[in-house]
Scaffold this active site. Structure first.
Site, PDB file in Angstrom:
ATOM      1  N   CYS A  41      80.173 -28.217   8.254  1.00 34.35           N
ATOM      2  CA  CYS A  41      79.153 -28.136   7.213  1.00 34.35           C
ATOM      3  C   CYS A  41      77.999 -27.193   7.519  1.00 34.35           C
ATOM      4  O   CYS A  41      77.603 -26.390   6.673  1.00 34.35           O
ATOM      5  CB  CYS A  41      78.635 -29.525   6.868  1.00 34.35           C
ATOM      6  SG  CYS A  41      78.016 -30.455   8.276  1.00 34.35           S
ATOM      7  N   HIS A 100      70.109 -29.724   7.669  1.00 36.20           N
ATOM      8  CA  HIS A 100      71.072 -29.434   8.740  1.00 36.20           C
ATOM      9  C   HIS A 100      71.105 -27.961   9.128  1.00 36.20           C
ATOM     10  O   HIS A 100      72.144 -27.425   9.521  1.00 36.20           O
ATOM     11  CB  HIS A 100      72.473 -29.915   8.338  1.00 36.20           C
ATOM     12  CG  HIS A 100      73.349 -30.228   9.526  1.00 36.20           C
ATOM     13  ND1 HIS A 100      74.718 -30.359   9.440  1.00 36.20           N
ATOM     14  CD2 HIS A 100      73.046 -30.452  10.836  1.00 36.20           C
ATOM     15  CE1 HIS A 100      75.225 -30.639  10.626  1.00 36.20           C
ATOM     16  NE2 HIS A 100      74.224 -30.707  11.497  1.00 36.20           N
TER      17      HIS A 100
END
Length: 204
Positions: A41, A100
């Site tokens: 991701c 993130h």
């Protein structure tokens, strides 16, 4: 972007899983037939938000600094984010959800072009405050660089969505500027049993 979901896991791409809302978006929008991802991701997010290869942006792996510029674990200053570019051109820039792309506060969304941010910085978070049901760290969220906690009974996906809608509502009341909203949902492909409704409910 949906974390770690196969391209054929939604109905519009042939899945047996019923995903009516995503199918509606696909059939009324544009469906890509040839595309690439970066397997995990964080690098995929880095590519999407900068338009560059993940290694050039500094996120060749997760948000861990491995001692090389291509693997420093946060977006480098040479790689402008879409929010930074649009903000320079008069857009309001709003984000709700998972970041993130750098743990240090200097790399957080408000420092990378987003005027409004609500969500969490690392790659994972519980959907609920565990509270009396077990031992777990509290769910730490960030609202424009300030920390807060998910309260008992609150559901993370709802909070992310509600804050995105609140940002849009405030945007339309305050200004007539064009806006860019980055809604980054969280780990549905990993943790289907953490859904608030029954796994059999047609919810996506």
């Amino acid at each position: 972007m949906v974390d770690d979901m196969g391209f054929s896991d939604i109905g519009s791409y042939g899945s047996e899983i019923q995903t009516p809302f995503l199918d509606k978006l696909a059939f009324e929008g544009i469906r890509l037939r040839e595309f690439y991802n970066n397997s995990i991701c964080a690098p995929t997010r880095a590519s999407l938000i900068t338009g560059q290869y993940q290694h050039r942006a500094g996120v060749g792996y997760f948000d861990i600094n491995l001692g090389l510029p291509a693997y420093q674990g946060f977006l480098n200053k040479e790689s402008l984010t879409l929010a930074e570019v649009l903000k320079q051109n008069g857009y309001s820039t709003l984000m709700s959800g998972k970041w993130h792309l750098g743990k240090d506060s200097s790399a957080w969304p408000n420092q990378r072009g987003f005027e409004q941010f609500y969500g969490f910085i690392p790659g994972a978070s519980n959907y609920f405050d565990i509270g009396e049901y077990g031992k777990a760290d509290p769910v730490i969220l960030i609202r424009n660089n300030k920390k807060e906690q998910l309260k008992p009974g609150e559901y993370l996906t709802n909070k992310i969505t509600d804050n995105a809608l609140q940002f849009l509502d405030e945007q339309t009341k305050r200004t007539n500027r064009f806006y860019f909203t980055w809604l980054s949902m969280h780990r549905t492909g990993h943790y289907k049993l953490c859904r608030k409704t029954s796994p059999n409910t047609k919810a996506i």
